[in-house]
Design a protein around this motif. Structure first.
Motif, PDB file in Angstrom:
ATOM      1  N   ASN A  75      14.320  -5.409  36.106  1.00  0.00           N
ATOM      2  CA  ASN A  75      13.361  -4.324  35.902  1.00  0.00           C
ATOM      3  C   ASN A  75      13.934  -3.328  34.886  1.00  0.00           C
ATOM      4  O   ASN A  75      14.929  -2.665  35.157  1.00  0.00           O
ATOM      5  CB  ASN A  75      13.081  -3.630  37.241  1.00  0.00           C
ATOM      6  N   GLU A  76      13.297  -3.243  33.730  1.00  0.00           N
ATOM      7  CA  GLU A  76      13.849  -2.398  32.666  1.00  0.00           C
ATOM      8  C   GLU A  76      13.817  -0.919  33.023  1.00  0.00           C
ATOM      9  O   GLU A  76      14.715  -0.163  32.644  1.00  0.00           O
ATOM     10  CB  GLU A  76      13.107  -2.662  31.352  1.00  0.00           C
ATOM     11  N   ASP A  77      12.802  -0.487  33.755  1.00  0.00           N
ATOM     12  CA  ASP A  77      12.754   0.914  34.192  1.00  0.00           C
ATOM     13  C   ASP A  77      13.897   1.202  35.156  1.00  0.00           C
ATOM     14  O   ASP A  77      14.554   2.247  35.064  1.00  0.00           O
ATOM     15  CB  ASP A  77      11.412   1.221  34.856  1.00  0.00           C
ATOM     16  N   GLY A  78      14.139   0.279  36.073  1.00  0.00           N
ATOM     17  CA  GLY A  78      15.240   0.435  37.014  1.00  0.00           C
ATOM     18  C   GLY A  78      16.582   0.420  36.315  1.00  0.00           C
ATOM     19  O   GLY A  78      17.498   1.162  36.678  1.00  0.00           O
ATOM     20  N   LEU A  79      16.697  -0.423  35.299  1.00  0.00           N
ATOM     21  CA  LEU A  79      17.938  -0.500  34.519  1.00  0.00           C
ATOM     22  C   LEU A  79      18.212   0.819  33.807  1.00  0.00           C
ATOM     23  O   LEU A  79      19.330   1.342  33.839  1.00  0.00           O
ATOM     24  CB  LEU A  79      17.826  -1.638  33.503  1.00  0.00           C
ATOM     25  N   GLU A  80      17.182   1.377  33.180  1.00  0.00           N
ATOM     26  CA  GLU A  80      17.334   2.649  32.474  1.00  0.00           C
ATOM     27  C   GLU A  80      17.677   3.775  33.450  1.00  0.00           C
ATOM     28  O   GLU A  80      18.532   4.629  33.159  1.00  0.00           O
ATOM     29  CB  GLU A  80      16.056   2.978  31.704  1.00  0.00           C
ATOM     30  N   LYS A  81      17.025   3.768  34.615  1.00  0.00           N
ATOM     31  CA  LYS A  81      17.317   4.791  35.621  1.00  0.00           C
ATOM     32  C   LYS A  81      18.773   4.693  36.086  1.00  0.00           C
ATOM     33  O   LYS A  81      19.459   5.713  36.227  1.00  0.00           O
ATOM     34  CB  LYS A  81      16.374   4.632  36.813  1.00  0.00           C
ATOM     35  N   GLY A  82      19.254   3.458  36.318  1.00  0.00           N
ATOM     36  CA  GLY A  82      20.644   3.277  36.736  1.00  0.00           C
ATOM     37  C   GLY A  82      21.621   3.751  35.683  1.00  0.00           C
ATOM     38  O   GLY A  82      22.626   4.416  35.991  1.00  0.00           O
ATOM     39  N   TYR A  83      21.336   3.434  34.419  1.00  0.00           N
ATOM     40  CA  TYR A  83      22.214   3.844  33.324  1.00  0.00           C
ATOM     41  C   TYR A  83      22.235   5.365  33.176  1.00  0.00           C
ATOM     42  O   TYR A  83      23.299   5.967  32.999  1.00  0.00           O
ATOM     43  CB  TYR A  83      21.765   3.186  32.026  1.00  0.00           C
ATOM     44  N   GLN A  84      21.069   5.989  33.283  1.00  0.00           N
ATOM     45  CA  GLN A  84      21.004   7.444  33.176  1.00  0.00           C
ATOM     46  C   GLN A  84      21.713   8.122  34.347  1.00  0.00           C
ATOM     47  O   GLN A  84      22.293   9.203  34.190  1.00  0.00           O
ATOM     48  CB  GLN A  84      19.549   7.907  33.086  1.00  0.00           C
ATOM     49  N   THR A  85      21.679   7.494  35.518  1.00  0.00           N
ATOM     50  CA  THR A  85      22.407   8.025  36.672  1.00  0.00           C
ATOM     51  C   THR A  85      23.902   8.045  36.396  1.00  0.00           C
ATOM     52  O   THR A  85      24.602   9.025  36.707  1.00  0.00           O
ATOM     53  CB  THR A  85      22.116   7.179  37.923  1.00  0.00           C
ATOM     54  N   ILE A  86      24.409   6.970  35.797  1.00  0.00           N
ATOM     55  CA  ILE A  86      25.829   6.903  35.450  1.00  0.00           C
ATOM     56  C   ILE A  86      26.176   8.001  34.443  1.00  0.00           C
ATOM     57  O   ILE A  86      27.184   8.711  34.591  1.00  0.00           O
ATOM     58  CB  ILE A  86      26.182   5.519  34.880  1.00  0.00           C
ATOM     59  N   LYS A  87      25.353   8.162  33.420  1.00  0.00           N
ATOM     60  CA  LYS A  87      25.603   9.200  32.411  1.00  0.00           C
ATOM     61  C   LYS A  87      25.613  10.583  33.044  1.00  0.00           C
ATOM     62  O   LYS A  87      26.487  11.415  32.730  1.00  0.00           O
ATOM     63  CB  LYS A  87      24.535   9.128  31.318  1.00  0.00           C
ATOM     64  N   ALA A  88      24.684  10.827  33.971  1.00  0.00           N
ATOM     65  CA  ALA A  88      24.619  12.131  34.634  1.00  0.00           C
ATOM     66  C   ALA A  88      25.850  12.355  35.513  1.00  0.00           C
ATOM     67  O   ALA A  88      26.412  13.465  35.552  1.00  0.00           O
ATOM     68  CB  ALA A  88      23.344  12.234  35.462  1.00  0.00           C
ATOM     69  N   ASN A  89      26.278  11.316  36.227  1.00  0.00           N
ATOM     70  CA  ASN A  89      27.477  11.420  37.073  1.00  0.00           C
ATOM     71  C   ASN A  89      28.703  11.766  36.234  1.00  0.00           C
ATOM     72  O   ASN A  89      29.518  12.624  36.613  1.00  0.00           O
ATOM     73  CB  ASN A  89      27.722  10.108  37.818  1.00  0.00           C
ATOM     74  N   LEU A  90      28.845  11.085  35.104  1.00  0.00           N
ATOM     75  CA  LEU A  90      29.999  11.330  34.240  1.00  0.00           C
ATOM     76  C   LEU A  90      29.944  12.725  33.624  1.00  0.00           C
ATOM     77  O   LEU A  90      30.975  13.401  33.495  1.00  0.00           O
ATOM     78  CB  LEU A  90      30.065  10.266  33.142  1.00  0.00           C
ATOM     79  N   GLN A  91      28.738  13.168  33.256  1.00  0.00           N
ATOM     80  CA  GLN A  91      28.610  14.502  32.672  1.00  0.00           C
ATOM     81  C   GLN A  91      28.990  15.582  33.688  1.00  0.00           C
ATOM     82  O   GLN A  91      29.607  16.590  33.332  1.00  0.00           O
ATOM     83  CB  GLN A  91      27.191  14.732  32.156  1.00  0.00           C
ATOM     84  N   ARG A  92      28.619  15.373  34.944  1.00  0.00           N
ATOM     85  CA  ARG A  92      29.017  16.331  35.985  1.00  0.00           C
ATOM     86  C   ARG A  92      30.538  16.410  36.100  1.00  0.00           C
ATOM     87  O   ARG A  92      31.094  17.499  36.308  1.00  0.00           O
ATOM     88  CB  ARG A  92      28.403  15.940  37.338  1.00  0.00           C
TER      89      ARG A  92
END
Length: 284
Positions: free
Chosen positions: A35-52
């Motif tokens: 699921n490409e939407d799910g993939l993008e959401k997962g990737y953005q979650t990782i980016k947000a975690n790292l930014q925090r």
């Protein structure tokens, strides 16, 4: 063989967390989801975690960029065909997992390790669906993956010693603690945790106390950081029910019978935080 490249199959909450810690440990990681939407959401979650982590001064922006550089999102399973380790983190359904593992055993190289992040399902049965049961193992990460230190490493009946040792060593490289667990329903974590949660639900069902009181008793009386019903809402009541059903079926013992109130809430769509309502109500 040393593990260098990893493919995480499933970009949900667990899969994205596993991909993050693998990339942070220096592994080349493919994060796959159909699921490409799910993939993008997962990737953005990782980016947000790292930014925090950057914002809190725990890592530098260069370190964040290095972790993201180790990570490749993809919706094509064959992109990771040369991976040394596949870690499955998809829906907790035995038939779906067996279909995936059969496919992975067909397309992976002969030395690749096939690991499941299942929280309760039998590794031996998953492995039996493949042509290489000696290469199949359980790696049960705890949620949230970037924070929690424990990984249950579960041998199937045919899992080789070499595969177990490689996975245990790799777990240590992730700065996690690997514990060896035999292949029984629920392993250790959920065999102990879920009946406690189920019993907490029974105390509400029988009118012994409110959810708030049950949670306060366990927090203040037993020094738990979170009450069992708050935790159930966090895990997802559908997941709790599924694990209790797995324990009940696997052991054939009525002490694992899911509470009727748990079934009612799941039937109503009250699944906890993810739906905005479980034992408590949440603003979305």
């Amino acid at each position: 063989m040393s593990i260098g490249q990893v493919m995480v199959v499933g970009a949900g909450q667990m899969g994205s967390g596993i991909a993050q810690v693998c990339a942070a440990a220096g592994y080349s990681v493919f994060l796959y989801d159909l699921n490409e939407d799910g993939l993008e959401k997962g990737y953005q979650t990782i980016k947000a975690n790292l930014q925090r982590q950057v914002d809190k001064g725990r890592i530098t922006s260069d370190e964040r960029d290095k972790v993201l550089g180790n990570l490749t999102p993809t919706s094509k399973l064959y992109d990771g065909v040369q991976s040394d380790l596949f870690i499955e983190a998809i829906v907790e359904n035995i038939e779906v997992k067996k279909q995936l593992f059969k496919k992975l055993s067909d397309i992976s190289k002969p030395t690749a390790i096939l690991a499941s992040n299942t929280s309760s399902l039998p590794i031996t049965e998953i492995a039996a669906a493949t042509s290489c049961p000696e290469r199949v193992i359980g790696m049960h990460f705890m949620n949230p993956v970037p924070v929690m230190k424990l990984v249950e490493v579960i041998r199937g009946l045919a899992t080789s010693d070499d595969v177990f040792n490689q996975v245990a060593d790799m777990t240590e490289n992730l700065k996690k603690v690997a514990v060896e667990v035999n292949d029984f329903p629920g392993f250790v974590s959920n065999r102990v945790l879920m009946p406690m949660i189920n019993e907490a639900i029974f105390t509400v069902y029988e009118g012994v106390a409110t959810p708030e009181v049950v949670d306060e008793v366990m927090k203040l009386g037993m020094n738990h950081p979170m009450g069992p019903l708050t935790l159930a809402d966090f895990i997802g009541l559908d997941t709790c029910l599924y694990i209790m059903e797995t324990l009940h079926e696997g052991f054939g013992d009525d002490k694992y019978r899911p509470c009727p109130l748990l079934r009612k809430y799941v039937s109503a769509g009250w699944l906890g935080r993810k739906t905005g309502r479980g034992f408590y109500q949440y603003s979305q």
